[in-house]
Design an enzyme around this catalytic site. Structure first.
Site, PDB file in Angstrom:
ATOM      1  N   GLY A  11       0.610  -6.614   7.886  1.00 37.15           N
ATOM      2  CA  GLY A  11      -0.093  -5.376   7.592  1.00 37.15           C
ATOM      3  C   GLY A  11      -1.311  -5.525   6.713  1.00 37.15           C
ATOM      4  CB  SER A  12      -2.235  -8.138   4.285  1.00 37.07           C
ATOM      5  OG  SER A  12      -3.389  -8.568   3.596  1.00 37.07           O
ATOM      6  N   PRO A  13      -4.823  -6.006   5.188  1.00 37.02           N
ATOM      7  CG  PRO A  13      -5.808  -3.955   4.659  1.00 37.02           C
ATOM      8  CD  PRO A  13      -4.603  -4.799   4.361  1.00 37.02           C
ATOM      9  N   PRO A  14      -6.747  -8.023   4.203  1.00 42.22           N
ATOM     10  CG  PRO A  14      -6.838  -8.340   1.884  1.00 42.22           C
ATOM     11  CD  PRO A  14      -6.184  -7.496   2.937  1.00 42.22           C
ATOM     12  NE  ARG A  16      -4.320  -5.304   9.248  1.00 42.07           N
ATOM     13  CZ  ARG A  16      -4.953  -4.218   8.864  1.00 42.07           C
ATOM     14  NH1 ARG A  16      -6.060  -3.836   9.461  1.00 42.07           N
ATOM     15  NH2 ARG A  16      -4.489  -3.484   7.884  1.00 42.07           N
TER      16      ARG A  16
END
Length: 220
Positions: A11-14, A16
């Site tokens: 789930g982590s944006p960084p 991704r």
């Protein structure tokens, strides 16, 4: 090239943003999920790699890098067949760096101010001022795109990868209105057409949004 292993959580944006870069460079890598809620990042083995115990963390054949901005710049500098994603030209790179710092400071802090209390502290009321701050981010990004197709100029760069990963996550709280932000909305659609977007960001974004929505938050 050495063996690349990325440690992260879906789930982590960084995380991704690094997945987008790895896919854009067409690099083979292993992906190992770190369960932050089970404190797997606090094991002696992980702390040896990254004393800050954060994800993403990259292992490049025994060389460890953490912080997504540092990882992506490293990957392009070492493995990119061209420098388009992170230009060597100092003026072009300065623009990319500015966008990266804007992401890590303003966009990132706006995101954390909402998500940390919601996900880690089980707070279910979000102050409207924090939602208003998201709209301010959208307005700034609209200005970045006034005369160009991508966040740092005419070409796709790692700045786009960082920003797309975070702002698509922020849509869990406020949609990107194409009438208000036409350039921003067009950029978003342009990014979604990348052949690796869905694998690297799209399906993992859904995991994040589903988790956020499960909190049944209200804006006060």
């Amino acid at each position: 090239m050495g063996k690349l292993t990325l440690y992260g959580i879906d789930g982590s944006p960084p995380v991704r943003s690094v997945l987008l870069t790895l896919n854009a460079l067409n690099l083979p890598f292993d992906y190992k999920v770190v369960n932050l809620f089970a404190k797997e990042q606090m094991t002696p083995e992980f702390l040896k790699m990254n004393p800050q115990h954060t994800v993403p963390t990259l292992d490049d054949d025994g060389f460890y890098v953490w912080d997504s901005h540092a990882i992506n710049a490293y990957l392009v500098s070492k493995y990119g067949k061209t420098d388009t994603l992170y230009p060597k030209d100092l003026q072009e790179r300065a623009v990319v760096d500015q966008r990266l710092h804007y992401d890590s400071s303003t966009i990132g802090s706006t995101m954390r101010a909402i998500t940390f209390p919601l996900i880690r502290q089980n707070v279910t009321e979000i102050p409207k001022a924090r939602i208003d701050a998201v709209a301010e981010v959208y307005a700034t990004l609209e200005m970045f795109l006034k005369n160009q197709d991508y966040m740092a100029g005419k070409n796709l760069t790692i700045a786009d990868f960082h920003i797309i990963a975070v702002v698509t996550s922020l849509t869990a709280f406020i949609d990107i209105d194409a009438g208000t932000f036409p350039k921003f909305a067009a950029w978003l659609e342009r990014m979604k057409k990348l052949p690796y977007y869905e694998e690297a960001n799209g399906k993992r974004l859904k995991m994040f949004i589903d988790m956020v929505k499960s909190k049944n938050f209200t804006i006060v």
